[in-house]
Design a protein around this motif. Structure first.
Motif, PDB file in Angstrom:
ATOM      1  N   ASN A  61      13.753  81.953  13.624  1.00  0.00           N
ATOM      2  CA  ASN A  61      13.964  80.995  12.803  1.00  0.00           C
ATOM      3  C   ASN A  61      14.872  80.189  12.518  1.00  0.00           C
ATOM      4  O   ASN A  61      14.772  79.390  12.864  1.00  0.00           O
ATOM      5  N   PHE A  62      16.150  80.776  13.207  1.00  0.00           N
ATOM      6  CA  PHE A  62      16.636  79.822  12.982  1.00  0.00           C
ATOM      7  C   PHE A  62      17.266  79.544  14.024  1.00  0.00           C
ATOM      8  O   PHE A  62      17.973  78.001  14.333  1.00  0.00           O
ATOM      9  N   TYR A  63      17.160  80.348  14.818  1.00  0.00           N
ATOM     10  CA  TYR A  63      17.837  79.549  16.660  1.00  0.00           C
ATOM     11  C   TYR A  63      16.328  79.201  17.072  1.00  0.00           C
ATOM     12  O   TYR A  63      16.293  78.528  18.147  1.00  0.00           O
ATOM     13  N   ALA A  64      15.443  78.523  16.420  1.00  0.00           N
ATOM     14  CA  ALA A  64      14.134  78.307  17.033  1.00  0.00           C
ATOM     15  C   ALA A  64      13.926  78.465  18.604  1.00  0.00           C
ATOM     16  O   ALA A  64      13.156  77.750  19.235  1.00  0.00           O
ATOM     17  N   ALA A  65      14.079  80.343  18.233  1.00  0.00           N
ATOM     18  CA  ALA A  65      13.820  80.332  19.729  1.00  0.00           C
ATOM     19  C   ALA A  65      12.575  81.589  20.095  1.00  0.00           C
ATOM     20  O   ALA A  65      12.288  82.145  18.526  1.00  0.00           O
ATOM     21  N   ASP A  66      12.101  82.237  20.327  1.00  0.00           N
ATOM     22  CA  ASP A  66      11.200  83.139  20.654  1.00  0.00           C
ATOM     23  C   ASP A  66      11.538  84.430  19.814  1.00  0.00           C
ATOM     24  O   ASP A  66      12.923  84.726  19.311  1.00  0.00           O
ATOM     25  N   LEU A  67      11.380  85.536  19.771  1.00  0.00           N
ATOM     26  CA  LEU A  67      11.291  87.126  18.822  1.00  0.00           C
ATOM     27  C   LEU A  67      12.325  88.170  19.869  1.00  0.00           C
ATOM     28  O   LEU A  67      13.010  88.914  19.238  1.00  0.00           O
ATOM     29  N   TRP A  68      12.966  87.590  20.847  1.00  0.00           N
ATOM     30  CA  TRP A  68      13.355  88.447  21.621  1.00  0.00           C
ATOM     31  C   TRP A  68      15.157  88.963  21.267  1.00  0.00           C
ATOM     32  O   TRP A  68      15.706  89.599  21.212  1.00  0.00           O
ATOM     33  N   PRO A  69      15.584  87.277  21.395  1.00  0.00           N
ATOM     34  CA  PRO A  69      16.601  87.499  20.412  1.00  0.00           C
ATOM     35  C   PRO A  69      16.604  88.444  19.271  1.00  0.00           C
ATOM     36  O   PRO A  69      17.605  89.307  19.435  1.00  0.00           O
ATOM     37  N   GLY A  70      16.288  88.132  18.310  1.00  0.00           N
ATOM     38  CA  GLY A  70      16.216  88.896  17.305  1.00  0.00           C
ATOM     39  C   GLY A  70      15.526  89.971  16.941  1.00  0.00           C
ATOM     40  O   GLY A  70      16.333  90.948  16.418  1.00  0.00           O
ATOM     41  N   LEU A  71      14.090  90.089  18.209  1.00  0.00           N
ATOM     42  CA  LEU A  71      14.669  92.040  18.365  1.00  0.00           C
ATOM     43  C   LEU A  71      15.717  92.749  19.152  1.00  0.00           C
ATOM     44  O   LEU A  71      16.160  94.072  18.272  1.00  0.00           O
ATOM     45  N   LEU A  72      16.398  92.216  20.193  1.00  0.00           N
ATOM     46  CA  LEU A  72      17.636  92.364  20.028  1.00  0.00           C
ATOM     47  C   LEU A  72      19.185  92.613  18.824  1.00  0.00           C
ATOM     48  O   LEU A  72      20.264  93.907  19.326  1.00  0.00           O
ATOM     49  N   PRO A 286      27.335  88.065   9.848  1.00  0.00           N
ATOM     50  CA  PRO A 286      27.982  88.436  11.288  1.00  0.00           C
ATOM     51  C   PRO A 286      27.194  87.748  12.751  1.00  0.00           C
ATOM     52  O   PRO A 286      25.887  88.121  12.324  1.00  0.00           O
ATOM     53  N   GLY A 287      27.858  87.115  13.273  1.00  0.00           N
ATOM     54  CA  GLY A 287      27.149  86.593  14.601  1.00  0.00           C
ATOM     55  C   GLY A 287      26.984  85.455  14.546  1.00  0.00           C
ATOM     56  O   GLY A 287      27.139  84.786  15.022  1.00  0.00           O
ATOM     57  N   SER A 288      25.688  84.984  13.658  1.00  0.00           N
ATOM     58  CA  SER A 288      25.469  83.586  13.497  1.00  0.00           C
ATOM     59  C   SER A 288      26.228  82.845  12.241  1.00  0.00           C
ATOM     60  O   SER A 288      26.796  81.619  12.965  1.00  0.00           O
ATOM     61  N   ILE A 345      27.304  87.555 -12.985  1.00  0.00           N
ATOM     62  CA  ILE A 345      27.013  87.263 -11.429  1.00  0.00           C
ATOM     63  C   ILE A 345      26.768  86.069 -11.100  1.00  0.00           C
ATOM     64  O   ILE A 345      25.247  85.480 -12.208  1.00  0.00           O
ATOM     65  N   VAL A 346      26.783  85.414 -10.327  1.00  0.00           N
ATOM     66  CA  VAL A 346      26.070  84.098  -9.910  1.00  0.00           C
ATOM     67  C   VAL A 346      26.012  84.043  -8.420  1.00  0.00           C
ATOM     68  O   VAL A 346      26.723  83.980  -7.647  1.00  0.00           O
ATOM     69  N   ALA A 347      24.191  84.035  -7.671  1.00  0.00           N
ATOM     70  CA  ALA A 347      24.430  84.526  -7.085  1.00  0.00           C
ATOM     71  C   ALA A 347      23.462  83.446  -6.378  1.00  0.00           C
ATOM     72  O   ALA A 347      22.465  83.042  -6.859  1.00  0.00           O
ATOM     73  N   VAL A 348      24.545  82.380  -4.992  1.00  0.00           N
ATOM     74  CA  VAL A 348      23.199  82.053  -4.392  1.00  0.00           C
ATOM     75  C   VAL A 348      23.155  82.309  -3.204  1.00  0.00           C
ATOM     76  O   VAL A 348      23.387  83.088  -2.376  1.00  0.00           O
ATOM     77  N   GLY A 349      21.254  81.251  -2.396  1.00  0.00           N
ATOM     78  CA  GLY A 349      21.771  82.148  -0.832  1.00  0.00           C
ATOM     79  C   GLY A 349      21.105  80.547  -0.060  1.00  0.00           C
ATOM     80  O   GLY A 349      20.768  79.819  -1.102  1.00  0.00           O
ATOM     81  N   ASN A 350      21.111  80.340   1.054  1.00  0.00           N
ATOM     82  CA  ASN A 350      19.838  79.409   1.980  1.00  0.00           C
ATOM     83  C   ASN A 350      19.201  80.023   2.500  1.00  0.00           C
ATOM     84  O   ASN A 350      19.402  80.340   3.955  1.00  0.00           O
ATOM     85  N   GLY A 351      18.001  80.456   2.450  1.00  0.00           N
ATOM     86  CA  GLY A 351      17.086  81.124   3.005  1.00  0.00           C
ATOM     87  C   GLY A 351      16.157  80.545   3.811  1.00  0.00           C
ATOM     88  O   GLY A 351      15.124  81.090   3.587  1.00  0.00           O
ATOM     89  N   TRP A 352      15.964  79.400   4.287  1.00  0.00           N
ATOM     90  CA  TRP A 352      15.713  78.105   4.921  1.00  0.00           C
ATOM     91  C   TRP A 352      14.893  79.036   5.905  1.00  0.00           C
ATOM     92  O   TRP A 352      13.879  79.143   6.251  1.00  0.00           O
ATOM     93  N   TRP A 353      15.556  79.545   6.302  1.00  0.00           N
ATOM     94  CA  TRP A 353      15.209  80.944   8.295  1.00  0.00           C
ATOM     95  C   TRP A 353      14.726  81.720   7.319  1.00  0.00           C
ATOM     96  O   TRP A 353      14.598  82.534   8.314  1.00  0.00           O
ATOM     97  N   THR A 354      14.085  81.957   6.133  1.00  0.00           N
ATOM     98  CA  THR A 354      13.419  83.821   6.176  1.00  0.00           C
ATOM     99  C   THR A 354      12.428  83.511   5.745  1.00  0.00           C
ATOM    100  O   THR A 354      11.237  84.244   5.662  1.00  0.00           O
TER     101      THR A 354
END
Length: 384
Positions: A61-72, A286-288, A345-354
């Motif tokens: 979802n994040f990279y608008a790609a197929d599943l292979w990069p995500g699997l690796l 990490p990574g992105s 605790i103040v917890a925030v996130g941007n989870g559109w890609w999830t």
């Protein structure tokens, strides 16, 4: 059978349902029962991959790609967990002393996966269940959970499992969600990948209207998700401070601060009188986001990791533990913050890609567990 059970435990324990977290504490039993180092590695792999099963689809979802990069990336992310648990595995002992050694080895693996560098990808840590089993016990609850995990590697694991199950049922029967501090409110958004990328005045004015409509008469603080303000600039600061004129209201929201070497993922506090950076993220994704190899090659870019810096922030005289997004999936950022006696605790996130995964639910379950363990109020805000 051990591998299949590990997959089931990882999948159910990390389903995003906070009361299911104690199921993850069965993992040490399977690790200890493994007849060889190879099987221990495969058990660890099965548990971790099942617990982090949303990663391939999220990366796609994040990279608008197929599943292979995500699997690796999914397989690469499991490397630390598998290496640590395989390296520290030992065969079934014949003496009590050796059995104690195996428990010590598992505790060593627990510590390694909770702290950097291995803890940078220390997702699905069974110790997170301490907040469900021992709510309000604070550090004693963490110690009790660690002792329970160690006992689960011994021949006495059935007795340990019964004892932990008793605490689990008692906690579930009396379970309540963490309290919301008086005068605080978290605002969830559903703006998808637009959030943080649309820098137009129209977008900010719509967001301001959303905030003002959510503020009640007694509301003094409103929390917005990670990246809500996009790039933090003097223009954005003036726009928001002007909108808050004559209002006793402070907005705490995510933003990005650019410099010549990359950017900081931050939380800012804005009121009509002032605006300041409250927190710089210690561990971006990490990574992105966090790409340390850029510095090694002389390239600029990527989010900075502040690791052990600014574990707590201050707002209106209160000390805030401020985990942003990825920090909610690992152990050490929240534990480091609690060493400094935060008030909430103040917890925030941007989870559109999830979208289509349980990642945000797992983040929220983890944060709830830590808030319950230390008896802290919790304010959260997510974008989907």
């Amino acid at each position: 059978m051990l591998i299949a059970l590990a997959i089931a435990i990882g999948g159910v324990g990390w389903s995003g349902f906070v009361l299911a977290l104690p199921i993850a504490m069965l993992f040490p039993v399977l690790w200890a029962m493994s007849p060889s180092r190879l099987v221990a590695a495969m058990v660890s792999e099965g548990y971790f991959l099942a617990a982090s099963r949303g990663l391939p689809e999220g990366v796609a979802n994040f990279y608008a790609a197929d599943l292979w990069p995500g699997l690796l990336l999914w397989l690469a992310a499991s490397a630390s967990f598998v290496i640590v648990h395989a390296a520290l595995w030992t065969g079934r002992p014949g003496k009590a002393q050796s059995e104690g050694g195996r428990a010590a080895r598992y505790l060593a693996a627990t510590m390694l996966m909770a702290l950097p560098p291995f803890g940078i990808t220390g997702w699905a840590h069974p110790i997170t269940a301490a907040g469900v089993l021992f709510p309000g016990w604070r550090w004693w609850g963490l110690i009790a959970a660690a002792a329970g995990l160690a006992m689960m590697t011994s021949r006495s694991w059935p007795a340990a499992a019964v004892a932990l199950t008793g605490f689990w049922f008692w906690s579930a029967a009396l379970w309540t969600t963490p309290t919301l501090p008086e005068g605080w409110k978290g605002v969830d958004l559903e703006q998808g990948q637009k959030l943080g990328r649309d820098a137009s005045l129209e977008h900010h004015r719509d967001l301001i209207a959303t905030v003002l409509s959510a503020a009640g008469d007694s509301t003094r603080f409103i929390v917005l998700p990670e990246s809500a303000l996009g790039f933090w600039t003097p223009t954005v600061e003036r726009l928001w401070r002007e909108a808050l004129r004559d209002r006793n209201l402070t907005i705490i929201a995510g933003a990005a601060v650019l410099d010549g070497d990359g950017y900081d993922n931050v939380l800012v506090a804005i009121s009509s009188q002032a605006a300041e950076i409250l927190y710089r993220e210690r561990m971006p994704v990490p990574g992105s986001m966090w790409q340390p190899w850029r510095a090694w090659t002389g390239d600029a870019g990527g989010a900075k990791a502040h690791l052990f810096s600014n574990p707590v922030s201050g707002a209106d005289g209160k000390r805030i533990a401020p985990p942003i997004c990825y920090e909610q999936l690992i152990v050490w950022p929240t534990l480091q913050s609690t060493l400094h006696s935060p008030d909430l605790i103040v917890a925030v996130g941007n989870g559109w890609w999830t979208s289509g995964t349980s990642i945000v639910a797992i983040q929220q379950a983890s944060t709830i567990a830590w808030a319950k363990l230390f008896g802290l109020p919790l304010v959260s805000a997510f974008n989907r």
